[in-house]
Design a protein around this motif. Structure first.
Motif, PDB file in Angstrom:
ATOM      1  N   LYS A 144      28.364  40.488  32.352  1.00 42.81           N
ATOM      2  CA  LYS A 144      29.439  39.604  31.883  1.00 42.81           C
ATOM      3  C   LYS A 144      29.782  39.921  30.424  1.00 42.81           C
ATOM      4  CE  LYS A 144      30.729  34.749  31.304  1.00 42.81           C
ATOM      5  NZ  LYS A 144      30.298  33.326  31.449  1.00 42.81           N
ATOM      6  N   THR A 147      31.907  43.188  30.114  1.00 41.31           N
ATOM      7  CA  THR A 147      33.216  43.264  30.763  1.00 41.31           C
ATOM      8  C   THR A 147      34.308  43.628  29.756  1.00 41.31           C
ATOM      9  OG1 THR A 147      32.560  41.616  32.407  1.00 41.31           O
ATOM     10  CG2 THR A 147      34.915  41.940  32.070  1.00 41.31           C
ATOM     11  N   ASN A 212      26.665  29.966  37.938  1.00 40.74           N
ATOM     12  CA  ASN A 212      27.457  29.638  36.751  1.00 40.74           C
ATOM     13  C   ASN A 212      28.260  28.354  37.000  1.00 40.74           C
ATOM     14  OD1 ASN A 212      29.770  30.331  38.225  1.00 40.74           O
ATOM     15  ND2 ASN A 212      30.094  32.267  37.157  1.00 40.74           N
ATOM     16  N   ARG A 359      32.896  39.975  40.093  1.00 40.08           N
ATOM     17  CA  ARG A 359      32.875  38.734  39.323  1.00 40.08           C
ATOM     18  C   ARG A 359      32.380  37.569  40.178  1.00 40.08           C
ATOM     19  NH1 ARG A 359      36.287  34.493  38.647  1.00 40.08           N
ATOM     20  NH2 ARG A 359      36.289  33.444  36.610  1.00 40.08           N
TER      21      ARG A 359
END
Length: 398
Positions: A144, A147, A212, A359
């Motif tokens: 993450k 990215t 998340n 993702r």
């Protein structure tokens, strides 16, 4: 299922520490895979190495092989699939996500030598295998943070390099094997980059907090909207397949698998071991909105989210998030150590279409794992190298 003709071998290993390879009955093979500690590889055994998988793969011949030590104990096993090259009597040998052997053995040749001799005896001109080992790992947090436009996972320093995977890669190269995708070799048939959610030593609370915020919000929204998850039988496979066709059109991919493929898989794997394949469903107001297949390893240590399908409408009630959460919880309750979400793209560019799948899986808080990958070896000189190239061209067309 018939197999190519093969030469006979001695019934006893020829030297201390040598291993004998011989065909074994599928029932013996399946029992060995289910036994605790039956396969020494850290990754365990894949469902692609079960005898039942041979009944799924139409157009391939197959046989189960077993390695025996000097005391005649079965210590390793392999499912070998053979594909005959059209217009030839020769075949291509394939061991998907296998074989199941002790990859940490410093003398790998005592496993490979009898295997390669056996395959040559069948008339195979080349062999491909996929050692069930991890090579590099990246956490969800690492990826993450990395990215960005034009970036790929391979550009990012991994959180962990697995020592055994790295050593096995070196030893295979030293033995003349070539990794698929390198030096002109064909592409991997199985995904080299997969996504794993660790379950071992975790409770339900830890699994939930590992998601998340977006995932937790979507799972809650599905529950509030009245999405109901469950496990249904083979009678729902046609509806699953219709949703899969919708998913393929929407997301721009084509697996090329007809309904009969999933029906064979469901029947064959469950006939060998009850509950090996389950069809999970998510319904809203009675309508099927998502359906995913889950496969469990013979020893129960790993489960795979294999194929997912969902409708184009009512996506706002988040049926796929609800379904994945149910599947992860069931895997945890069953004692699995790993929830394997199978392949992911290596694209870290948020503007690319491929990044969406990565993702989505990153939201579970797991790890992207580069496996050792698939490796190939021509078996009998220049003539077989020509056949090898012809087989690659044939498989690519298929």
């Amino acid at each position: 299922m018939t197999t190519p003709q093969r030469s006979e071998r001695s019934a006893v290993p020829e030297a201390p520490g040598a291993l004998l390879l011989r065909p074994i009955p599928p029932a013996v093979h399946a029992a060995f895979l289910r036994a605790p500690g039956g396969v020494a590889a850290p990754g365990g055994v894949s469902f692609l190495q079960t005898p039942a998988w041979a009944r799924v793969k139409a157009g391939w011949q197959a046989e189960s092989l077993g390695w025996l030590d000097e005391r005649q104990r079965l210590v390793g096993a392999a499912l070998v699939l053979y594909r005959q090259l059209p217009g030839s009597r020769r075949s291509f040998a394939y061991l998907p996500e296998g074989p199941g052997l002790d990859w940490a053995d410093p003398r790998l040749e005592r496993w490979f030598d009898p295997l390669l001799e056996h395959l040559r005896g069948t008339g195979a001109f080349a062999v491909r295998m996929g050692p069930p080992l991890a090579y590099r790992r990246w956490s969800a947090r690492t990826l993450k943070d990395a990215t960005g436009p034009g970036r790929r996972i391979g550009d990012v320093l991994p959180d962990l390099v697995e020592p055994l995977g790295a050593v096995v890669c070196d030893r295979l190269r030293d033995g003349g094997w070539r990794r698929c995708g390198e030096d002109g070799q064909g592409a991997d048939a199985q995904p080299r980059l997969v996504f794993e959610v660790p379950l071992s030593g975790r409770g339900l609370d830890a699994l939930w907090t590992g998601l998340n915020q977006e995932w937790r919000r979507n799972v809650k929204k599905a529950a509030k909207s009245g999405v109901l998850t469950g496990v249904e039988g083979p009678e729902t496979l046609p509806a699953f397949h219709r949703l899969l066709r919708i998913t393929e059109r929407r997301d721009g991919f084509a697996l090329g698998r007809d309904l009969a493929y999933y029906q064979r898989q469901y029947e064959a794997l469950n006939a060998e071991r009850a509950g090996a394949v389950r069809l999970y469903t998510a319904r809203h107001q009675g309508e099927l909105l998502a359906a995913h297949t889950l496969v469990t390893a013979p020893d129960g240590g790993r489960v795979w989210y294999q194929t997912g399908a969902s409708a184009d409408h009512r996506r706002e009630v988040r049926p796929s998030n609800a379904l994945q959460w149910r599947m992860m919880c069931d895997a945890l309750a069953a004692g699995a150590a790993v929830y394997d979400m199978r392949g992911v793209p290596d694209d870290l560019d948020p503007g690319s279409r491929a990044h969406g799948l990565l993702r989505w899986k990153l939201g579970t808080g797991g790890d992207a794992v580069e496996t050792v990958g698939e490796w190939e070896l021509p078996l009998q000189g220049a003539v077989n190298k020509t056949l090898h190239r012809a087989m690659h061209a044939y498989l690519a067309r298929r």
